[in-house]
Scaffold this active site. Structure first.
Site, PDB file in Angstrom:
ATOM      1  N   GLY A  32      -2.672  42.763  39.295  1.00 43.85           N
ATOM      2  CA  GLY A  32      -1.655  43.756  39.605  1.00 43.85           C
ATOM      3  C   GLY A  32      -2.165  45.131  39.230  1.00 43.85           C
ATOM      4  N   SER A  55      -3.412  36.872  35.998  1.00 43.42           N
ATOM      5  CA  SER A  55      -4.043  36.855  34.673  1.00 43.42           C
ATOM      6  C   SER A  55      -4.048  38.241  34.054  1.00 43.42           C
ATOM      7  CB  SER A  55      -5.460  36.288  34.755  1.00 43.42           C
ATOM      8  OG  SER A  55      -6.248  37.019  35.665  1.00 43.42           O
ATOM      9  N   GLU A  56      -4.183  39.309  34.867  1.00 48.34           N
ATOM     10  CA  GLU A  56      -4.132  40.663  34.335  1.00 48.34           C
ATOM     11  C   GLU A  56      -3.418  41.619  35.275  1.00 48.34           C
ATOM     12  OE1 GLU A  56      -7.367  39.462  31.448  1.00 48.34           O
ATOM     13  OE2 GLU A  56      -7.153  39.118  33.585  1.00 48.34           O
ATOM     14  N   THR A  57      -2.755  42.590  34.679  1.00 49.63           N
ATOM     15  CA  THR A  57      -2.170  43.720  35.399  1.00 49.63           C
ATOM     16  C   THR A  57      -2.676  44.990  34.728  1.00 49.63           C
ATOM     17  OG1 THR A  57      -0.209  42.511  36.139  1.00 49.63           O
ATOM     18  CG2 THR A  57      -0.022  44.907  35.987  1.00 49.63           C
ATOM     19  N   HIS A  84     -12.184  42.237  36.491  1.00 43.46           N
ATOM     20  CA  HIS A  84     -11.666  42.099  37.861  1.00 43.46           C
ATOM     21  C   HIS A  84     -10.524  43.073  38.113  1.00 43.46           C
ATOM     22  CE1 HIS A  84      -8.365  39.421  36.419  1.00 43.46           C
ATOM     23  NE2 HIS A  84      -7.806  39.652  37.598  1.00 43.46           N
TER      24      HIS A  84
END
Length: 295
Positions: A32, A55-57, A84
């Site tokens: 995100g 998994s990550e924003t 990423h």
């Protein structure tokens, strides 16, 4: 997607959803991206990351002493850096015509890092490697559901390597990677014990141009497995230079095959007098949509 700024309206935040480290526009790892958010506290950022469910924003701000300041949140909390999500951030800025190809700087909790943006990919500098011993092969093998010989037989060490985030780098013999049966609790416990994000497991590739096939497990941070991990790929490149390919400079890692989301990550390691002097990780990305989340 015309509105480039992310804003809150009626207690909601708009995000871009981006697949990073794609392989011919497929695969990749979703992140995100929140551009120029309103004033949010840590609890709200974690809540947004949970609603996004990736998994990550990344939360992107204009930097004071750099071009950008970027914060990274998993559904469990903040992390210092995310590869990423960095690729996702800069590819989003380019695709929205907010950024021209060139060299930029981002301030992260892992330090100030440079990012090179081209029409084709995003390449980020990572921090120089910090290496320390990892867990014993028996404990790691038990956590991965394999026989210790699958690790010991490689003749390579298990090591904790950080180029921004510490990961436990685990070698396995070719043909073993797809047969792992990871135990989330055991991996989380070892990660906590060795002050690492998770396990980055690899087998050397039998087929050029891919250097190694990888899997990444970070259940301590709410990620059972992810399909492309930029920070751990930089760490793995350094590990390979130190233990396998001392003259290697360019590596291509495949990750996510077991998840049906095969991804490609490019790593360049520069050395001077046998000492690693620069770590760069890059790849391609594609926007897959937008999302509005409530606070």
């Amino acid at each position: 997607m015309q509105n480039a700024t992310t804003h809150s309206v009626g207690h909601s935040v708009n995000l871009y959803l981006v697949n990073a480290f794609t392989r011919e526009n497929s695969g990749g790892n979703p992140a995100g991206v929140v551009l120029y958010p309103p004033d949010l506290n840590v609890t709200q950022k974690i809540a947004i990351a949970r609603q996004v469910g990736f998994s990550e924003t990344a939360f992107v701000y204009t930097g004071d002493d750099t071009d950008f300041k970027v914060e990274f949140f998993t559904p469990e909390g903040e992390v210092d850096f995310c590869g990423h999500a960095t690729v996702a951030v800069f590819s989003t800025l380019v695709s929205l015509h907010l950024l021209k190809p060139g060299q930029y700087s981002q301030k992260t909790k892992a330090g100030i890092l440079s990012v090179a943006v081209s029409p084709h990919d995003v390449v980020m500098e990572q921090t120089l490697p910090i290496t320390r011993p990892g867990p014993d092969a028996e404990s790691v093998a038990l956590a991965l559901g394999i026989h210790p010989e699958a690790i010991v037989g490689t003749g390579l060490p298990i090591a904790v390597v950080s180029t921004g985030l510490p990961d436990i780098i685990v070698p396995v013999q070719p043909g073993q990677l797809d047969s792992l049966q990871p135990d989330d609790e055991a991996i989380a416990n070892l990660s906590r014990q060795f002050d690492a994000i998770g396990f980055h497991v690899f087998e050397l590739s039998r087929q050029a141009p891919i250097t190694a096939h990888c899997r990444n497990f970070a259940p301590l941070y709410g990620i059972s497995e992810e399909s492309a991990t930029g920070s751990a790929s930089g760490a793995l490149g350094c590990y390979l230079v130190n233990h396998v390919l001392p003259d290697g400079t360019h590596f291509l890692f495949e990750q996510g095959r077991a998840m049906g989301s095969s991804s490609l990550i490019q790593v360049t390691i520069d050395t001077q007098a046998r000492t690693i002097s620069r770590v760069s990780v890059g790849g391609q990305a594609i926007m897959i949509g937008t999302k509005t989340v409530g606070l």
